[in-house]
Enzyme design. Structure first.
Site, short mmCIF file in Angstrom:
data_model
loop_
_atom_site.label_atom_id
_atom_site.label_comp_id
_atom_site.label_asym_id
_atom_site.label_seq_id
_atom_site.Cartn_x
_atom_site.Cartn_y
_atom_site.Cartn_z
N ARG A 193 -36.27 46.31 -24.51
CA ARG A 193 -35.63 45.08 -24.07
C ARG A 193 -34.40 45.40 -23.23
O ARG A 193 -33.55 46.18 -23.60
CB ARG A 193 -35.18 44.25 -25.27
CG ARG A 193 -34.34 43.08 -24.82
CD ARG A 193 -34.22 42.00 -25.80
NE ARG A 193 -33.27 41.02 -25.32
CZ ARG A 193 -32.86 39.99 -26.01
NH1 ARG A 193 -33.33 39.79 -27.20
NH2 ARG A 193 -32.00 39.15 -25.51
N ARG A 204 -37.21 38.24 -21.09
CA ARG A 204 -37.05 39.37 -22.00
C ARG A 204 -38.41 39.85 -22.51
O ARG A 204 -39.31 39.06 -22.77
CB ARG A 204 -36.11 39.04 -23.15
CG ARG A 204 -36.53 38.03 -24.16
CD ARG A 204 -35.98 36.63 -24.00
NE ARG A 204 -34.71 36.38 -23.37
CZ ARG A 204 -33.60 36.09 -24.00
NH1 ARG A 204 -33.55 36.06 -25.30
NH2 ARG A 204 -32.52 35.80 -23.34
N ASP A 217 -37.78 39.29 -27.99
CA ASP A 217 -36.59 38.73 -28.61
C ASP A 217 -36.97 38.45 -30.06
O ASP A 217 -38.00 37.85 -30.33
CB ASP A 217 -36.25 37.40 -27.90
CG ASP A 217 -34.99 36.79 -28.42
OD1 ASP A 217 -33.91 37.18 -27.96
OD2 ASP A 217 -35.07 35.90 -29.30
N ASP A 257 -35.36 36.88 -33.52
CA ASP A 257 -34.24 36.19 -34.17
C ASP A 257 -34.49 36.09 -35.67
O ASP A 257 -35.60 35.74 -36.09
CB ASP A 257 -34.10 34.76 -33.62
CG ASP A 257 -33.58 34.74 -32.20
OD1 ASP A 257 -32.76 35.61 -31.84
OD2 ASP A 257 -34.00 33.85 -31.44
O1 GSY Z 1 -34.08 32.53 -27.92
C1 GSY Z 1 -35.27 33.03 -27.57
C2 GSY Z 1 -35.42 33.26 -26.11
N1 GSY Z 1 -35.75 32.04 -25.37
C3 GSY Z 1 -36.91 31.36 -25.37
C4 GSY Z 1 -38.13 31.53 -26.06
O2 GSY Z 1 -38.32 32.43 -26.89
N2 GSY Z 1 -39.10 30.60 -25.80
C5 GSY Z 1 -38.91 29.58 -24.91
N3 GSY Z 1 -39.91 28.73 -24.70
N4 GSY Z 1 -37.76 29.40 -24.24
C6 GSY Z 1 -36.77 30.28 -24.48
N5 GSY Z 1 -35.54 30.32 -23.95
C7 GSY Z 1 -34.94 31.37 -24.50
S1 GSY Z 1 -33.32 31.85 -24.16
#
Ligand code: GSY
Length: 185
Positions: free
Chosen positions: A90, A99, A102, A104
């Site tokens: 990453r 990315r 990710d 979380d």
């Molecule tokens: O926080 C996660 C990263 N992220 C995402 C994601 O995982 N999915 C979608 N659909 N939109 C996102 N925007 C971010 S920042």
């Protein structure tokens, strides 16, 4: 209930990828977590393709969630997920931007935590359909625990089930959703 007496803490993780082979990135991340002695992946969600939220000029994401049993305290679990992110290459270029992977930590037991490194429950958990829809797959009481309305229609809120031939939830052990996972063939 995790079924893993030595891994007594229950945590929920949200995973996303929108660079490279997105499905492979997600599955490698889950495998790498499952390889650790201190983590058992108990249940995995379906994979969803989701419209980007926040910074919208970027490719669609694949998102999923999993429930784990773990002996790691929250700060160590965070290090474990950051380690997987690093190993999968990453690179943080644009904040909120594309990315490879990710991961979380969404929830850890019933814990409320607010440190510079980690906030639990995840602060944007209830605002994000791309988190809530996969989370519901692995957390049957999600909608009673959080007063949120999740669109149950495929494609609602920009979240669509991703059809896959390679994803086998049973690879990760018990999964309540393996029978529902769509297959292309
Ligand atoms: O926080 C996660 C990263 N992220 C995402 C994601 O995982 N999915 C979608 N659909 N939109 C996102 N925007 C971010 S920042």
């Amino acid at each position: 209930m995790t079924g893993h007496p030595n891994l007594p803490n229950i945590a929920y993780l949200g995973l996303g990828s929108n660079v490279g082979d997105r499905e492979s990135n997600l599955l490698q991340a889950v495998r790498m977590l499952a390889e650790r002695d201190e983590i058992a992946v108990v249940s995995v969600s379906k994979i969803y393709e989701t419209d980007p939220v926040g910074y919208v000029e970027q490719p669609a994401f694949l998102n999923m969630a999993c429930r784990i049993g773990t002996s790691l305290p929250p700060a160590s679990l965070l290090q474990a997920v950051l380690d997987v992110e690093r190993k999968l290459g990453r690179v943080r270029t644009v904040r909120w931007g594309p990315r490879t992977i990710d991961i979380d930590i969404l929830l850890y037991n019933e814990l409320k935590l607010d440190t510079p490194e980690l906030t639990l429950p995840h602060p944007r958990l209830t605002e994000r359909p791309f988190v809530l829809v996969p989370l519901r797959d692995v957390m049957p009481d999600m909608e009673s625990r959080f007063p949120v309305k999740v669109d149950h229609n495929d494609g609602g809120n920009g979240v669509r089930v991703w059809t896959t031939t390679t994803f086998k939830p049973e690879e990760f052990g018990h999964s309540e959703n393996s029978k529902d996972t769509p297959k292309a063939d």
